[in-house]
Design an enzyme around this catalytic site. Structure first.
Site, PDB file in Angstrom:
ATOM      1  N   ARG A 118       0.250  -1.211   0.125  1.00  0.00           N
ATOM      2  CA  ARG A 118      -0.375  -0.313  -0.140  1.00  0.00           C
ATOM      3  C   ARG A 118       0.854   1.346  -0.243  1.00  0.00           C
ATOM      4  O   ARG A 118       2.463   1.238  -0.120  1.00  0.00           O
ATOM      5  CB  ARG A 118      -1.430   0.174   0.736  1.00  0.00           C
ATOM      6  CG  ARG A 118      -0.202  -0.503   2.639  1.00  0.00           C
ATOM      7  CD  ARG A 118      -0.972  -0.157   3.582  1.00  0.00           C
ATOM      8  NE  ARG A 118       0.421  -0.204   4.793  1.00  0.00           N
ATOM      9  CZ  ARG A 118      -0.455   0.684   5.974  1.00  0.00           C
ATOM     10  NH1 ARG A 118      -1.856   0.694   6.183  1.00  0.00           N
ATOM     11  NH2 ARG A 118       0.489   0.079   7.008  1.00  0.00           N
ATOM     12  N   CYS A 122       1.981   6.277  -7.771  1.00  0.00           N
ATOM     13  CA  CYS A 122       2.547   8.057  -8.063  1.00  0.00           C
ATOM     14  C   CYS A 122       2.197   9.410  -8.438  1.00  0.00           C
ATOM     15  O   CYS A 122       0.948   8.998  -8.129  1.00  0.00           O
ATOM     16  CB  CYS A 122       3.229   7.704  -9.303  1.00  0.00           C
ATOM     17  SG  CYS A 122       3.487   9.383 -10.334  1.00  0.00           S
ATOM     18  N   GLU A 157      -1.461   8.219   6.150  1.00  0.00           N
ATOM     19  CA  GLU A 157      -0.200   8.323   6.447  1.00  0.00           C
ATOM     20  C   GLU A 157       0.456   8.763   5.314  1.00  0.00           C
ATOM     21  O   GLU A 157       1.522   7.527   4.422  1.00  0.00           O
ATOM     22  CB  GLU A 157       0.173   7.385   7.123  1.00  0.00           C
ATOM     23  CG  GLU A 157      -0.410   6.833   8.612  1.00  0.00           C
ATOM     24  CD  GLU A 157       0.471   5.977   9.081  1.00  0.00           C
ATOM     25  OE1 GLU A 157       1.031   5.297   8.636  1.00  0.00           O
ATOM     26  OE2 GLU A 157       0.366   5.868  10.823  1.00  0.00           O
ATOM     27  N   CYS A 164       9.703   8.800 -10.928  1.00  0.00           N
ATOM     28  CA  CYS A 164       9.444   8.246 -12.686  1.00  0.00           C
ATOM     29  C   CYS A 164       9.663   9.351 -13.538  1.00  0.00           C
ATOM     30  O   CYS A 164       9.853  10.376 -12.513  1.00  0.00           O
ATOM     31  CB  CYS A 164       7.820   8.036 -12.654  1.00  0.00           C
ATOM     32  SG  CYS A 164       6.436   8.758 -12.152  1.00  0.00           S
ATOM     33  N   GLU A 315      -5.133   7.153  15.329  1.00  0.00           N
ATOM     34  CA  GLU A 315      -5.091   6.022  15.448  1.00  0.00           C
ATOM     35  C   GLU A 315      -3.740   5.738  17.071  1.00  0.00           C
ATOM     36  O   GLU A 315      -2.506   6.475  17.191  1.00  0.00           O
ATOM     37  CB  GLU A 315      -4.196   5.722  14.577  1.00  0.00           C
ATOM     38  CG  GLU A 315      -4.158   5.564  13.004  1.00  0.00           C
ATOM     39  CD  GLU A 315      -3.759   4.362  12.119  1.00  0.00           C
ATOM     40  OE1 GLU A 315      -2.735   3.478  12.749  1.00  0.00           O
ATOM     41  OE2 GLU A 315      -4.145   4.357  10.959  1.00  0.00           O
ATOM     42  N   LYS A 364      -3.468  -9.271  11.060  1.00  0.00           N
ATOM     43  CA  LYS A 364      -4.259 -10.193  12.290  1.00  0.00           C
ATOM     44  C   LYS A 364      -4.164 -10.344  13.639  1.00  0.00           C
ATOM     45  O   LYS A 364      -5.148 -10.376  14.454  1.00  0.00           O
ATOM     46  CB  LYS A 364      -4.502 -11.601  11.713  1.00  0.00           C
ATOM     47  CG  LYS A 364      -2.876 -12.049  11.609  1.00  0.00           C
ATOM     48  CD  LYS A 364      -3.654 -13.339  10.079  1.00  0.00           C
ATOM     49  CE  LYS A 364      -2.306 -14.866  10.194  1.00  0.00           C
ATOM     50  NZ  LYS A 364      -1.699 -13.574   9.349  1.00  0.00           N
ATOM     51  N   PHE A 365      -2.411  -9.791  13.848  1.00  0.00           N
ATOM     52  CA  PHE A 365      -1.802  -9.612  14.778  1.00  0.00           C
ATOM     53  C   PHE A 365      -1.670  -8.557  16.215  1.00  0.00           C
ATOM     54  O   PHE A 365      -1.414  -8.448  16.695  1.00  0.00           O
ATOM     55  CB  PHE A 365      -0.620 -11.031  15.554  1.00  0.00           C
ATOM     56  CG  PHE A 365      -1.580 -12.197  15.008  1.00  0.00           C
ATOM     57  CD1 PHE A 365      -2.212 -12.938  15.880  1.00  0.00           C
ATOM     58  CD2 PHE A 365      -0.926 -13.035  13.909  1.00  0.00           C
ATOM     59  CE1 PHE A 365      -2.571 -14.426  15.315  1.00  0.00           C
ATOM     60  CE2 PHE A 365      -0.771 -14.218  13.640  1.00  0.00           C
ATOM     61  CZ  PHE A 365      -1.855 -14.839  14.194  1.00  0.00           C
ATOM     62  N   HIS A 366      -2.199  -7.808  15.099  1.00  0.00           N
ATOM     63  CA  HIS A 366      -2.198  -6.104  15.515  1.00  0.00           C
ATOM     64  C   HIS A 366      -3.258  -6.004  16.342  1.00  0.00           C
ATOM     65  O   HIS A 366      -4.469  -6.538  16.596  1.00  0.00           O
ATOM     66  CB  HIS A 366      -2.188  -5.385  14.613  1.00  0.00           C
ATOM     67  CG  HIS A 366      -2.060  -3.226  15.119  1.00  0.00           C
ATOM     68  ND1 HIS A 366      -2.433  -3.143  15.766  1.00  0.00           N
ATOM     69  CD2 HIS A 366      -1.009  -3.317  14.906  1.00  0.00           C
ATOM     70  CE1 HIS A 366      -1.802  -1.736  15.977  1.00  0.00           C
ATOM     71  NE2 HIS A 366      -0.979  -2.159  15.236  1.00  0.00           N
TER      72      HIS A 366
HETATM   73  C1  GLA Z   1      -0.359   2.711  10.203  1.00  0.00           C
HETATM   74  C2  GLA Z   1      -1.143   2.713   9.496  1.00  0.00           C
HETATM   75  C3  GLA Z   1      -2.341   1.638  10.287  1.00  0.00           C
HETATM   76  C4  GLA Z   1      -1.916   0.429  10.504  1.00  0.00           C
HETATM   77  C5  GLA Z   1      -1.351   0.647  11.793  1.00  0.00           C
HETATM   78  C6  GLA Z   1      -0.812  -0.748  12.758  1.00  0.00           C
HETATM   79  O1  GLA Z   1      -0.739   3.929  11.146  1.00  0.00           O
HETATM   80  O2  GLA Z   1      -2.019   4.108   9.563  1.00  0.00           O
HETATM   81  O3  GLA Z   1      -3.123   1.254   8.850  1.00  0.00           O
HETATM   82  O4  GLA Z   1      -1.197  -0.396   9.545  1.00  0.00           O
HETATM   83  O5  GLA Z   1       0.250   1.493  11.524  1.00  0.00           O
HETATM   84  O6  GLA Z   1      -0.048   0.015  13.728  1.00  0.00           O
HETATM   85 ZN    ZN Z   2       5.906   9.492  -9.887  1.00  0.00          ZN
END
Ligand code: GLA
Ligand code: ZN
Length: 689
Positions: A118, A122, A157, A164, A315, A364-366
């Site tokens: 993710r 660009c 984020e 490029c 977050e 899944k383990f967060h």
């Molecule tokens: C970032 C992302 C979230 C997640 C958390 C995990 O802050 O924005 O999508 O991946 O980290 O800590």
């Molecule tokens: Zn670019």
């Protein structure tokens, strides 16, 4: 001091909730119904949705599927919760990468990424911008009147950079504009005669690369500025339909603390509210109060980005992360303490990543509010729900802010330049860590601090501290002079006033344009090995009244006083008896110069003395034990004092004779406050002194 409106006046309560990914559970509708029950039980009221939902929203190019989101929005509303609705650009559908490879990011080595992960688009690509605009427009059109829509969460984020051809061209265009189409001006600013790097045509310029240009510091700096500019430009493209269609809905994008890739100060004017994602690694050793101070610095930075306007803790984890070295659980009490710490520094929300643990893939383990067991009978769920109760009590605090008399200058561009320079020491230049050390002296004293950059207005403060102000830009030299002239107290350290905004050294003597206000000339600077120290001796009878000796480590600036008085001197080595601490009277104010890198003991003594003589306000006027932090929010009339125990022990605290109402225990107290291990009290004065 004013009271700010709630982030969206539609919701005048503390927002409490988290990243919610119902699109992962659409084939298990009972889970979603259960979520609604649990959201209420957890005392949550604001869920961030749609952050990574692009494929569910647009499974095929131009074919949209909003029914599931309609359903979630309706369900949230029915259950008294709001939506912090995200634009989905943080990750994109595979069909898009396949059909339009230009959306894929190119790394500094010029290799294009494959589809995956993710945050890897660009930000120049017209296709990506167009696709983002289409989906954002659809979201805004569809939900503009939906009662659950509360805040826009733009992408997720933002970060990274793309090399490029589209980005290279945009960079050159940006440079042309910056240098008024004058290539010679660029060559001069970048000092390109060095190693024969002179450009004779604009299209010879390329972004920094590991196998190409890396050592032209002016280029590196301008590239970083461009990355910030281009990311903001991309964000503006995202914002355009949202602001047009839903002008009343505030927009934010979640920041990552002091992430070095983007200058967040430049983003602030385009956002209605600042938000950030905080993941301190608690319980590494027993010294939570050291980390407590470091995190407080970042909270204060986020509050300062929009001049004191309350921010959002977008977050945080309710328990552990899955990406830190050790996934240690937050100890009982720490969740409530760390959440209320954000509130103490100006957050009007407490939100999590994540609401529910996903069943598969990398997170899944967060930590999450709802674990794989699926019910509410867990330690974590109970703490979250209890915090929700507390936040309801704290409603009067919403919109209040922090009235700081002290500012520390922490500047992104200065950080970039210090990291990039070759000199002094390869490791341990520690610009950010040094700013945080200076900050800690005030945290320990319960003195509120703003964190500003060189473009900020500093005139309102009593004390301004600029650790390692290597670069001088944004007219900060003039601002410092008039600040001191008008009675302000300014503190600078070693390695200040060295380069201009292009990273070109000042000629004629350091600290360049700060020489006049500081009244010193820095002739050379000595870098010590980590095992070495040099003694510092306070001058007898110095006006600070500090008698003890201290130690310098790592960096020792060898200065001459020109008009400044000498307060301390070096004790060892060939610079024995040379000045180590000076003060220069300037207009109605003063400018101190700390020539050496000190340890905490010096900073504590120095700032305790200065804060005392300037009568700088504390959050609470009592001495607190080590590890207890007090912060204060005010709306100009009322003061809310947060007293936080960052130790693993019960603490009995003498809070003086005044009477306070404690929002958490809902009782009146005076004289003594008892705080559990990691306990918090939020107090409001009930009587006047
Ligand atoms: C970032 C992302 C979230 C997640 C958390 C995990 O802050 O924005 O999508 O991946 O980290 O800590
Ligand atoms: Zn670019």
């Amino acid at each position: 001091m004013k009271k700010y409106d709630p982030i969206n006046p539609k919701a005048p309560q503390f927002l409490h909730g988290g990243d919610y990914n119902p699109d992962q559970w659409l084939n298990m509708p009972s889970i979603i119904d259960e979520d609604m029950r649990l959201i209420k039980l957890a005392n949550c009221n604001a869920m961030s949705i749609g952050i990574f939902s692009w494929t569910t929203l647009e499974p095929e190019e131009g074919k949209f599927n909003f029914e599931w989101l309609d359903d979630i929005m309706d369900k949230l509303h029915k259950n008294d919760a709001f939506a912090v609705l995200a634009t989905p650009t943080g990750a994109r559908p595979a069909w898009m990468s396949q059909k339009y490879p230009e959306v894929l990011r190119v790394a500094p080595n010029r290799i294009r990424n494959l589809h995956g992960r993710r945050h890897n688009h660009c930000y120049t690509s017209p296709v990506y911008r167009e696709k983002a605009k289409v989906i954002n427009t659809k979201l805004a059109e569809r939900y503009k009147s939906h009662p659950a829509l509360l805040i826009w969460h733009i992408s997720n984020e933002y970060g990274g950079e793309c090399h490029c051809d589209l980005c290279q061209n945009a960079f050159i265009e940006w440079l042309r504009e910056k240098y008024n189409h004058d290539l010679d001006a660029l060559n001069k600013a970048w000092w390109t005669k060095f190693w024969s790097h002179t450009y004779t045509a604009w299209d010879q310029i390329e972004s920094p690369a590991p196998h190409g240009e890396l050592y032209v510091h002016g280029l590196n700096l301008d590239w970083k500025r461009f990355v910030t500019h281009q990311t903001i430009d991309f964000m503006k493209n995202e914002l355009e339909p949202l602001k047009r269609i839903t002008p009343g809905i505030p927009a934010t994008t979640n920041f990552m603390g002091t992430y070095k890739g983007l200058n967040y100060f430049k983003f602030a004017p385009y956002l209605d509210v600042i938000s950030w994602d905080s993941y301190p690694q608690w319980h590494v050793d027993k010294k939570e109060y050291l980390l407590g101070s470091d995190i407080a610095f970042v909270h204060d930075l986020n509050r300062s980005l929009k001049g004191g306007k309350p921010f959002m803790l977008m977050e945080s984890t309710p328990s552990m992360t899955n990406w830190q070295k050790i996934a240690k659980l937050k100890r009982p009490g720490m969740h409530i303490l760390s959440s209320l710490q954000a509130v103490a520094h100006g957050s009007d929300t407490v939100q999590y990543f994540q609401w529910r643990k996903s069943r598969g893939s990398s997170e899944k383990f967060h930590g999450a509010v709802v674990d794989h067991c699926g019910h509410e009978n867990t330690r974590v769920f109970n703490e979250v729900s209890k915090l929700g109760e507390i936040l309801k009590q704290l409603r009067p605090v919403i919109g209040s802010t922090v009235d700081a008399e002290v500012a520390i200058i922490y500047d992104w561009e200065n950080a970039w330049a210090i990291d990039d320079m070759q000199g002094l020491r390869k490791e341990g230049r520690d610009y950010e860590a040094t700013c945080k050390m200076h900050y800690k002296a005030f945290w320990d004293l319960s003195i509120p601090v703003d964190i500003v950059d060189m473009e900020s207005d500093i005139s309102k403060y009593k004390l301004v501290i600029a650790p390692m102000l290597y670069m001088i830009r944004g007219g900060i030299d003039k601002k410092i002079e008039s600040f001191a002239k008008n009675g302000g107290t300014f503190v600078a350290t070693y390695w200040s006033g060295i380069v201009d905004e292009n990273d070109l050294c000042f000629l004629g003597g350091f600290p360049g344009p700060l020489r006049n206000v500081l009244g010193i000339w820095s002739e050379e600077i000595d870098s010590l090995h980590n095992s070495e120290t040099t003694g510092i001796q306070m001058i007898e009878g110095n006006p600070l009244g500090i008698e003890s000796d201290f130690e310098a480590c790592q960096l020792c600036d060898l200065i001459h006083s020109e008009s400044a008085s000498i307060l301390a001197q070096y004790k060892d080595d060939f610079y024995k008896c040379r000045p180590a601490l000076t003060v220069n009277a300037f207009g109605k104010g003063k400018a101190y110069y700390i020539a050496f890198r000190s340890k905490m003991d010096f900073l504590t003594r120095f700032y305790t003395t200065i804060a005392g003589s300037l009568k700088i306000k504390k959050a609470i006027d009592v001495e607190l034990p080590l590890g207890i932090s007090a912060q204060v929010r005010t709306d100009g009339i009322k003061e809310y004092v947060f007293i936080m125990n960052f130790t693993n022990e019960i603490q009995e605290i003498n809070i003086g004779k005044k009477e306070y109402y404690d929002f958490i225990t809902r009782s009146t107290i005076n004289n003594k406050l008892s705080l559990e291990s990691f306990g918090v009290a939020v107090l409001e004065k009930t009587t006047n002194p």
